[in-house]
Design a protein around this motif. Sequence first.
Motif, PDB file in Angstrom:
ATOM      1  N   LEU A  16       0.828  -1.197   0.000  1.00  0.00           N
ATOM      2  CA  LEU A  16       0.000   0.000   0.000  1.00  0.00           C
ATOM      3  C   LEU A  16       0.864   1.249   0.000  1.00  0.00           C
ATOM      4  O   LEU A  16       1.917   1.289   0.653  1.00  0.00           O
ATOM      5  CB  LEU A  16      -0.904   0.030   1.238  1.00  0.00           C
ATOM      6  CG  LEU A  16      -1.970  -1.042   1.336  1.00  0.00           C
ATOM      7  CD1 LEU A  16      -2.680  -0.946   2.686  1.00  0.00           C
ATOM      8  CD2 LEU A  16      -2.973  -0.903   0.208  1.00  0.00           C
ATOM      9  N   LEU A  17       0.393   2.283  -0.686  1.00  0.00           N
ATOM     10  CA  LEU A  17       1.065   3.574  -0.665  1.00  0.00           C
ATOM     11  C   LEU A  17       0.817   4.231   0.694  1.00  0.00           C
ATOM     12  O   LEU A  17      -0.172   3.933   1.373  1.00  0.00           O
ATOM     13  CB  LEU A  17       0.528   4.464  -1.778  1.00  0.00           C
ATOM     14  CG  LEU A  17       0.818   3.987  -3.200  1.00  0.00           C
ATOM     15  CD1 LEU A  17       0.058   4.833  -4.212  1.00  0.00           C
ATOM     16  CD2 LEU A  17       2.307   4.047  -3.477  1.00  0.00           C
ATOM     17  N   PRO A  18       1.694   5.147   1.099  1.00  0.00           N
ATOM     18  CA  PRO A  18       1.545   5.801   2.400  1.00  0.00           C
ATOM     19  C   PRO A  18       0.172   6.474   2.585  1.00  0.00           C
ATOM     20  O   PRO A  18      -0.420   6.397   3.656  1.00  0.00           O
ATOM     21  CB  PRO A  18       2.672   6.832   2.427  1.00  0.00           C
ATOM     22  CG  PRO A  18       3.704   6.269   1.514  1.00  0.00           C
ATOM     23  CD  PRO A  18       2.940   5.542   0.439  1.00  0.00           C
ATOM     24  N   ARG A  19      -0.357   7.122   1.553  1.00  0.00           N
ATOM     25  CA  ARG A  19      -1.656   7.799   1.674  1.00  0.00           C
ATOM     26  C   ARG A  19      -2.774   6.781   1.933  1.00  0.00           C
ATOM     27  O   ARG A  19      -3.676   7.046   2.729  1.00  0.00           O
ATOM     28  CB  ARG A  19      -1.949   8.616   0.406  1.00  0.00           C
ATOM     29  CG  ARG A  19      -3.241   9.371   0.452  1.00  0.00           C
ATOM     30  CD  ARG A  19      -3.223  10.477   1.504  1.00  0.00           C
ATOM     31  NE  ARG A  19      -4.494  11.164   1.486  1.00  0.00           N
ATOM     32  CZ  ARG A  19      -5.231  11.429   2.549  1.00  0.00           C
ATOM     33  NH1 ARG A  19      -4.794  11.107   3.740  1.00  0.00           N
ATOM     34  NH2 ARG A  19      -6.375  12.042   2.451  1.00  0.00           N
ATOM     35  N   ALA A  20      -2.710   5.632   1.280  1.00  0.00           N
ATOM     36  CA  ALA A  20      -3.712   4.587   1.506  1.00  0.00           C
ATOM     37  C   ALA A  20      -3.639   4.089   2.949  1.00  0.00           C
ATOM     38  O   ALA A  20      -4.670   3.866   3.595  1.00  0.00           O
ATOM     39  CB  ALA A  20      -3.506   3.433   0.530  1.00  0.00           C
ATOM     40  N   LYS A  21      -2.441   3.955   3.473  1.00  0.00           N
ATOM     41  CA  LYS A  21      -2.266   3.532   4.868  1.00  0.00           C
ATOM     42  C   LYS A  21      -2.872   4.555   5.832  1.00  0.00           C
ATOM     43  O   LYS A  21      -3.493   4.187   6.828  1.00  0.00           O
ATOM     44  CB  LYS A  21      -0.789   3.325   5.191  1.00  0.00           C
ATOM     45  CG  LYS A  21      -0.184   2.098   4.548  1.00  0.00           C
ATOM     46  CD  LYS A  21       1.275   1.970   4.906  1.00  0.00           C
ATOM     47  CE  LYS A  21       1.921   0.801   4.196  1.00  0.00           C
ATOM     48  NZ  LYS A  21       3.355   0.683   4.497  1.00  0.00           N
TER      49      LYS A  21
END
Length: 76
Positions: A16-21
């Motif tokens: 997962l990308l940081p924003r999704a996390k």
Amino acid sequence: MFTKRIKTDEKLKIPLLPRAKEIIKKYEDSAERRITKVLLPVYSNQKVNYYLKEICKACKINKKVTFHTARHTFAT
């Protein structure tokens, strides 16, 4: 993020990308999630269409946009 495949019960890692996390972290402890057992809030089609109408108005887009048309536009 780790999960399991339903059919084979095999473990699966999903990067997962940081924003999704960040988004997942925002909702992980919500009362709604504890009740419904879903990861993110689920909105009705009518509510999504209402929000799209508001976004179009704010962006001065003079076309009728629905979830269905937005989905196909994104895909192309």
